[in-house]
Design an enzyme around this catalytic site. Structure first.
Site, mmCIF file in Angstrom:
data_model
loop_
_atom_site.group_PDB
_atom_site.id
_atom_site.type_symbol
_atom_site.label_atom_id
_atom_site.label_comp_id
_atom_site.label_asym_id
_atom_site.label_seq_id
_atom_site.Cartn_x
_atom_site.Cartn_y
_atom_site.Cartn_z
ATOM 1 C CD GLU A 170 51.137 67.842 50.663
ATOM 2 O OE1 GLU A 170 50.846 69.029 50.479
ATOM 3 O OE2 GLU A 170 50.925 67.250 51.735
ATOM 4 C CD GLU A 175 53.168 70.615 57.024
ATOM 5 O OE1 GLU A 175 52.432 70.977 56.097
ATOM 6 O OE2 GLU A 175 53.271 69.425 57.387
#
Length: 869
Positions: free
Chosen positions: A443, A723
């Site tokens: 990502e 996260e």
């Protein structure tokens, strides 16, 4: 008492950078302990071509003052001397060099050069390019203007040019391509010279994105653009006559890593091919990516399966450098990961990323480090090493955009200090050229909501203005080009899974509200009206065109990310939280419309100001009709709903706001002080509690140690922000969700509370000309110290409570040319510059510890809660 100018700067460029404007605004920052020092006037002396023009201005302005002289020409250099005169008769002088870059596209005569085309859809092996040229005499001045469609590392006569890595970084290439400017006069010599560069695929044509990603998004031909000038003449440039060859780098990808063979030398040189030069070259304000630190190996671990793993003790972004010559044969493989899972390298969160470097032994290894890749890691697994690995064999090299550190925080609470360190390291790892969501898996993209949530904290800890300002420019460019007013989720934008090419984004709140919220956050930090002016079209397009509306003006019910990663959302459905996603969208809409009204007023757009003010009032009525009961209860009974309603001032009366604050307190106490918020509301939860006289409840939430909480991560050994609140489960398992990162800065937005409430410093007006200093102790804290380098100089606050918490003492420093409203306990003073020691009576704002609200649970089903004292 003294006064001096510690820094002269132009726009938001780092010192010495070439400027892409012909009339750069000038700022100067002060140092010294002069008391109540205020600038009364200033002189700017501009020396060009041996002639000096001096301009005197009666003003206290010292930040972003207009360029006083005639405009600079391309390549022109000027010496700028600033003298600031104080009302007390004192003065201070400092000097800086201003150099214009190539300001016009027709200043370029170089083309692009590359090797023959690669097959479609494959990784591109890095290659070398070179040009040899003769000089009869060495020029007095020489500049290399250089960039790549891809990434490059250049040398001149065998000497490395500059200290940039992964240059020129990543931009929205359709709209701009950054180039660098280097002084290379010391590298030139009479006779034959050689300009050469490695070129790799980088972000330009490398694989980007998840679910396999996409290659060749902007082009399939990595290439170099270089123009070497001396004494006003082109000495060498990319055009016909360049050569290319392959060397020891067998492959280098951002996601998968780099492979080298130390036995391979440069192969046969062949004629390079000439390509068209792009017409959007710019000299960036964003600082380059550099090596910014070195972390020695802490420990060599033998895993339960017998693998050898180096623990560097810190989750970081960069790569591993070989410190020694290692002799032997075979291939050494280095795999990188952020965590261990039950003693083994935890690679599952990387998804399809290999994050693996390989080195074929037999040649030189000492000093080797990768060239065109980077990894997010704390642990490195070594296999194929010809002997036992020692801690002295390898060093972790830290890389990120090399902006100036501007804030620090420390306190009596050890775990909070570690939390702050985690916030800082999370920032460092996710600012590699663009602000990204994570630095390790498949990502590493510029997700807009992550930056929107974190920008107020980020812009305190580092001077991110140049980088974020240019990234916002890319947001606007992509948004306005696609039409429909909708900013992409990701900037620079890439095809999402299932797409074969970049497509216009659907409308989504919070993520797209970066177009309105983040420019104002930057303006608050810098006072730069120009940033607002540049983003105004983007703001208007989002609010006027981008949002599908009902008749009331609120959002139609379309897909929303909502309060993304609410801790009660399932591991495989991060949008499915406790709060109605459309409620979140509508609260943000009102907030964004109010921001637009404010910005319109700042910019002098009175009709837009009135229009947005009226729209905000109508939307507030519609919000209440849709979501607020007659007795003031909000439809979603969640922390998020009440946090954003309070933070965005959606209450229609003080009584209603107090009722909402009481409900939020109830929800927090019922939740046993655990965090119940996601991306949309976490930045505000502690601030909202503190602003509505629930300070001890905020501290109790901050000091909670059970999951989900900030200090749970610290207790679990985190050295960066996670996260998910539970990226690592208490039993040592990695969260089963596919999307799990251990380096994500969004929840590091808690840094704003640490700076503003615990540390007690915030801007009273944009740009920090007027400052508020008001530490608010709470919890078990007994002291704290915070500093921030404002555009005027350093503001600091160091406070401590006495043993029985009845007296607070503080030492505060106010920068020259500013004033501060200082509240220390029950003492309130208006202070000018200098260092001040103050004392006041203190009474804690509520009892400690606040009690939870608990209900009956069956034995063995108790809710755990432990505050970290």
């Amino acid at each position: 008492m003294s006064i001096s100018i510690s820094k002269v700067s132009f726009e938001h460029y780092e010192p010495g950078a070439a400027l892409s404007t012909d009339a750069p605004r000038i700022s100067w920052r002060f140092d010294g302990d002069a008391k109540d020092w205020v600038q009364s006037s200033y002189e700017v002396a501009v020396t060009r071509n041996g002639k000096t023009n001096t301009f005197k201005v009666e003003s206290s302005d010292s930040v972003l003052v207009p360029w006083p002289d005639t405009r600079l020409a391309s390549r022109e250099r000027a010496t700028v001397s600033v003298t600031a005169h104080g009302k007390d008769g004192s003065s201070a002088t400092a000097t800086a060099e201003a150099e214009a870059a190539l300001l016009n596209q027709d200043d370029w005569s170089a083309q692009a050069v590359s090797r023959p085309a690669f097959p479609d859809g494959v990784a591109k092996r890095p290659f070398l390019l070179r040009r040899r040229f003769d000089l009869k005499a060495v020029p007095k001045t020489a500049r290399l203007y250089i960039t790549a469609m891809g990434v490059y590392e250049a040398t001149l006569n065998g000497k490395r040019i500059g200290d940039h890595v992964l240059a020129p970084g990543w931009q929205a290439y359709k709209y701009r391509l950054a180039y660098q400017v280097f002084d290379v006069a010391p590298f030139l010599k009479e006779g034959e010279n050689e300009l050469s560069a490695w070129v790799g695929e980088g972000w330009w044509s490398g694989r980007l994105g998840f679910h396999g990603g996409t290659r060749d998004i902007w082009g399939s031909r990595p290439s170099l653009i270089a123009q070497l000038e001396g004494d006003g003449h082109v000495l060498a440039q990319t055009e016909e006559g360049w050569e290319w060859a392959e060397g020891h780098i067998l492959g280098s990808e951002l996601y998968d890593g780099e492979a080298i063979d130390t036995n391979v030398s440069v192969g046969e040189w062949k004629a390079a091919e000439v390509l068209a030069r792009p017409q959007n070259l710019v000299a960036p304000q964003a600082p380059p990516v550099r090596r910014t630190g070195f972390v020695p190996a802490r420990e060599i671990i033998t895993t339960p399966s017998g693998k050898t793993v180096i623990d560097f003790g810190q989750n970081l972004v960069g790569w591993v450098r070989w410190n020694k010559q290692v002799d032997g044969t075979g291939t050494v493989t280095i795999r990188h990961a952020e965590v261990l899972e039950h003693g083994e390298l935890g690679t599952r969160p990387l998804r399809v990323v290999k994050a693996t470097d390989t080195v074929v032994l037999g040649g030189q290894t000492e000093g080797y480090e990768p060239t065109f890749t980077f990894h997010g890691f704390r642990y490195a697994e070594i296999s194929g090493f010809p002997r036992e690995v020692e801690t002295s064999d390898f060093t972790a090299v830290v890389v990120h955009s090399d902006f100036e550190r501007t804030a620090h925080f420390e306190s009596s609470h050890k775990e909070l200090n570690q939390l702050y360190s985690n916030v800082v390291w999370g920032l460092r790892g996710n600012f590699v050229s663009v602000p990204t969501d994570c630095p390790q898996r498949d990502e590493r993209l510029g997700w807009t909501a992550d930056l929107m949530a974190f920008a107020p904290t980020a812009s305190m800890i580092y001077d991110v203005t140049g980088l974020v300002g240019e990234w916002l420019g890319d947001v606007a460019s992509e948004q306005l080009d696609y039409g429909k007013g909708r900013p992409p989720f990701i900037v620079p934008n890439i095809p999402l899974p299932g797409q074969t090419q970049i497509q216009p984004p659907p409308p989504v709140a919070v993520w797209s509200d970066v177009a309105t919220i983040t420019p104002l956050d930057l303006y608050t930090t810098t006072g730069d009206v120009g940033l607002l002016r540049e983003q105004w079209a983007s703001m208007k397009a989002w609010l006027d065109e981008g949002i599908p509306r009902t008749e009331s003006g609120l959002w139609k019910r379309v897909f929303q990310f909502g309060d993304w990663l609410d801790p009660r959302a399932p591991p495989d459905d991060a949008a499915n939280g406790m709060t109605d996603p459309t409620l979140v969208a509508d609260a943000y809409l009102i907030h964004s419309v109010r921001i637009a009204a404010k910005v319109a007023g700042i910019l002098g757009h009175e009709e837009d100001k009135k229009r947005y003010q009226a729209q905000a009032e109508q939307l507030l009525d519609a919000f209440h009709a849709e979501y607020v009961s007659p007795n003031g209860r909000i439809a979603s009974d969640s922390q998020c709903a009440y946090v954003i309603a309070l933070q965005f001032q959606l209450a229609k009366s003080e009584e209603e706001a107090e009722s909402w604050a009481a409900t939020l307190e109830r929800l927090v106490r019922q939740g046993i002080f655990k965090v119940g918020t996601g991306f949309a509301s976490t930045p505000f939860v502690l601030l909202a509690l503190a602003a509505h006289e629930r300070l001890q409840v905020a501290y109790r939430m901050l000091q909670e140690g059970e999951c989900p909480s900030w200090l749970y991560q610290v207790k679990m050994g985190a050295t960066t922000m996670w996260e998910r609140w539970d990226s690592m489960l208490p039993n040592g398992d990695i969260n089963p969700g596919e999307m799990t990162s251990f380096n994500h800065y969004a929840f590091g937005s808690v840094g704003a509370f640490l700076h503003e409430v615990i540390g007690g410093i915030r801007a009273l007006e944009p740009g920090w000309k007027r400052i508020a200093i008001q530490p608010r102790p709470g919890g078990t804290l007994t002291d704290a110290a915070t500093s921030f380098t404002t555009p005027y100089g350093s503001v600091t606050c160091r406070w401590a409570l006495n043993a029985d918490r009845t007296i607070i003492k503080a030492t505060v420093t106010v920068p020259p040319n500013t004033t501060a409203e200082v509240t220390i306990g029950d003492q309130v003073q208006e202070l000018g510059s200098g260092t001040h020691v103050l004392e006041g009576a203190w009474k804690d704002e509520g009892e400690w510890p606040p009690a939870p609200i608990t209900y009956f649970h069956f034995p063995g089903d108790e809710k755990k809660s432990t505050y970290v004292a």
